[in-house]
Design a protein around this motif. Structure first.
Motif, PDB file in Angstrom:
ATOM      1  N   GLN A 201       0.826  -1.206   0.000  1.00  0.00           N
ATOM      2  CA  GLN A 201       0.000   0.000   0.000  1.00  0.00           C
ATOM      3  C   GLN A 201       0.862   1.258   0.000  1.00  0.00           C
ATOM      4  O   GLN A 201       0.553   2.228  -0.702  1.00  0.00           O
ATOM      5  N   ARG A 202       1.951   1.271   0.739  1.00  0.00           N
ATOM      6  CA  ARG A 202       2.779   2.471   0.809  1.00  0.00           C
ATOM      7  C   ARG A 202       3.467   2.781  -0.516  1.00  0.00           C
ATOM      8  O   ARG A 202       3.779   3.939  -0.809  1.00  0.00           O
ATOM      9  N   ASP A 203       3.696   1.749  -1.331  1.00  0.00           N
ATOM     10  CA  ASP A 203       4.277   1.979  -2.657  1.00  0.00           C
ATOM     11  C   ASP A 203       3.202   2.448  -3.641  1.00  0.00           C
ATOM     12  O   ASP A 203       3.467   3.271  -4.520  1.00  0.00           O
ATOM     13  N   TRP A 204       1.987   1.939  -3.473  1.00  0.00           N
ATOM     14  CA  TRP A 204       0.899   2.319  -4.374  1.00  0.00           C
ATOM     15  C   TRP A 204       0.589   3.811  -4.281  1.00  0.00           C
ATOM     16  O   TRP A 204       0.361   4.471  -5.293  1.00  0.00           O
ATOM     17  N   VAL A 205       0.580   4.360  -3.072  1.00  0.00           N
ATOM     18  CA  VAL A 205       0.180   5.763  -2.921  1.00  0.00           C
ATOM     19  C   VAL A 205       1.143   6.707  -3.633  1.00  0.00           C
ATOM     20  O   VAL A 205       0.792   7.854  -3.920  1.00  0.00           O
ATOM     21  N   GLN A 206       2.347   6.225  -3.951  1.00  0.00           N
ATOM     22  CA  GLN A 206       3.317   7.054  -4.661  1.00  0.00           C
ATOM     23  C   GLN A 206       3.238   6.878  -6.180  1.00  0.00           C
ATOM     24  O   GLN A 206       3.921   7.576  -6.932  1.00  0.00           O
ATOM     25  N   SER A 207       2.389   5.973  -6.638  1.00  0.00           N
ATOM     26  CA  SER A 207       2.274   5.700  -8.066  1.00  0.00           C
ATOM     27  C   SER A 207       1.412   6.756  -8.750  1.00  0.00           C
ATOM     28  O   SER A 207       0.389   7.178  -8.203  1.00  0.00           O
ATOM     29  N   PRO A 208       1.782   7.192  -9.954  1.00  0.00           N
ATOM     30  CA  PRO A 208       0.910   8.123 -10.685  1.00  0.00           C
ATOM     31  C   PRO A 208      -0.449   7.523 -11.008  1.00  0.00           C
ATOM     32  O   PRO A 208      -1.434   8.253 -11.165  1.00  0.00           O
ATOM     33  N   TYR A 209      -0.526   6.202 -11.090  1.00  0.00           N
ATOM     34  CA  TYR A 209      -1.818   5.553 -11.354  1.00  0.00           C
ATOM     35  C   TYR A 209      -2.756   5.658 -10.159  1.00  0.00           C
ATOM     36  O   TYR A 209      -3.975   5.619 -10.318  1.00  0.00           O
ATOM     37  N   ALA A 210      -2.189   5.789  -8.968  1.00  0.00           N
ATOM     38  CA  ALA A 210      -3.020   5.896  -7.762  1.00  0.00           C
ATOM     39  C   ALA A 210      -3.821   7.189  -7.775  1.00  0.00           C
ATOM     40  O   ALA A 210      -4.991   7.201  -7.380  1.00  0.00           O
ATOM     41  N   SER A 211      -3.222   8.286  -8.215  1.00  0.00           N
ATOM     42  CA  SER A 211      -3.937   9.558  -8.214  1.00  0.00           C
ATOM     43  C   SER A 211      -5.081   9.541  -9.213  1.00  0.00           C
ATOM     44  O   SER A 211      -6.154  10.096  -8.963  1.00  0.00           O
ATOM     45  N   VAL A 212      -4.886   8.864 -10.349  1.00  0.00           N
ATOM     46  CA  VAL A 212      -5.953   8.749 -11.339  1.00  0.00           C
ATOM     47  C   VAL A 212      -7.101   7.915 -10.772  1.00  0.00           C
ATOM     48  O   VAL A 212      -8.282   8.271 -10.882  1.00  0.00           O
ATOM     49  N   ALA A 213      -6.754   6.789 -10.132  1.00  0.00           N
ATOM     50  CA  ALA A 213      -7.780   5.927  -9.560  1.00  0.00           C
ATOM     51  C   ALA A 213      -8.524   6.627  -8.433  1.00  0.00           C
ATOM     52  O   ALA A 213      -9.742   6.498  -8.288  1.00  0.00           O
ATOM     53  N   SER A 214      -7.800   7.376  -7.620  1.00  0.00           N
ATOM     54  CA  SER A 214      -8.424   8.077  -6.497  1.00  0.00           C
ATOM     55  C   SER A 214      -9.408   9.115  -6.981  1.00  0.00           C
ATOM     56  O   SER A 214     -10.457   9.352  -6.366  1.00  0.00           O
ATOM     57  N   ALA A 215      -9.102   9.740  -8.111  1.00  0.00           N
ATOM     58  CA  ALA A 215      -9.976  10.787  -8.641  1.00  0.00           C
ATOM     59  C   ALA A 215     -11.333  10.244  -9.065  1.00  0.00           C
ATOM     60  O   ALA A 215     -12.329  10.957  -9.060  1.00  0.00           O
ATOM     61  N   THR A 216     -11.385   8.969  -9.434  1.00  0.00           N
ATOM     62  CA  THR A 216     -12.642   8.360  -9.880  1.00  0.00           C
ATOM     63  C   THR A 216     -13.283   7.479  -8.831  1.00  0.00           C
ATOM     64  O   THR A 216     -14.411   7.025  -9.015  1.00  0.00           O
TER      65      THR A 216
END
Length: 200
Positions: free
Chosen positions: A180-195
């Protein structure tokens, strides 16, 4: 009610131009088309579907897996058609861990669609389910799937030699994991969080 207070079915998740939703009897022809194809099934841990009855049994296992709380399998929908699935399997709430899997109809390969669908499932796993780790295993020859997982931040962690006998051949399994701590730093995480707010 499911183990995660989700009601009677999985919520719909918004991917990048895709939706991930609960599978129903209306999707049986699509499931049959996808999971009867030997190319699609070559690196999966189940045999190809061979009949409409087998497709019905497959759908029932998906729905029962949800009710038992250990398998969440979404259909990937594009333009009203199910083109594949994304799965969280072996959900272990005590250890906050699950395994991820995915399948895509043969005619949709090479279009980057799994990379657009998986972030929504990963975000759901780490936020809604509060998991700490997501694992995956893939045949080392399945370079396209491994490439997708690595783009999303999964790291190679090992190799199980000759651990599967599937479709007449012995197969290895490359092990990958995402924390989880690595995911939050991924650019894909911000896209997923937005939706993710549109999950319903």
């Amino acid at each position: 009610m499911s183990h995660d207070e989700l009601g009677t079915r999985l919520p719909t998740l918004d991917g990048d131009g895709l939706q991930l939703r609960w599978l129903t009897e209306a999707d049986l022809p699509a499931l049959m088309s996808i999971f009867s194809n030997p190319e699609v099934m070559r690196f999966m841990a189940r045999e190809p579907l061979t009949s409409p009855a087998a497709a019905e049994e497959f759908l029932l296992s998906i729905q029962q897996g949800f009710l038992s709380g250990n398998l969440y399998q979404w259909g990937i929908e594009r333009a009203g058609v199910i083109i594949g699935t994304c799965t969280l399997a072996g959900i272990d709430r005590g250890n906050r861990h699950a395994e991820i899997g995915f399948a895509l109809g043969r005619e949709y390969w090479g279009q980057g669609l799994i990379l657009r669908a998986l972030p929504a499932v990963i975000e759901f796993a780490f936020t809604r389910l509060q998991l700490h780790r997501i694992g995956a295993d893939a045949d080392p020859r399945n370079a396209a799937s491994i490439r997708v997982l690595e783009k999303l931040g999964f790291q190679r962690e090992g190799l199980l030699r000759e651990c599967y006998f599937h479709m007449g051949e012995i197969q290895d399994a490359a092990l990958l994991g995402l924390l989880q701590r690595d995911w939050v730093q991924s650019p894909y995480a911000s896209v997923a969080s937005a939706t993710s707010g549109s999950a319903k």
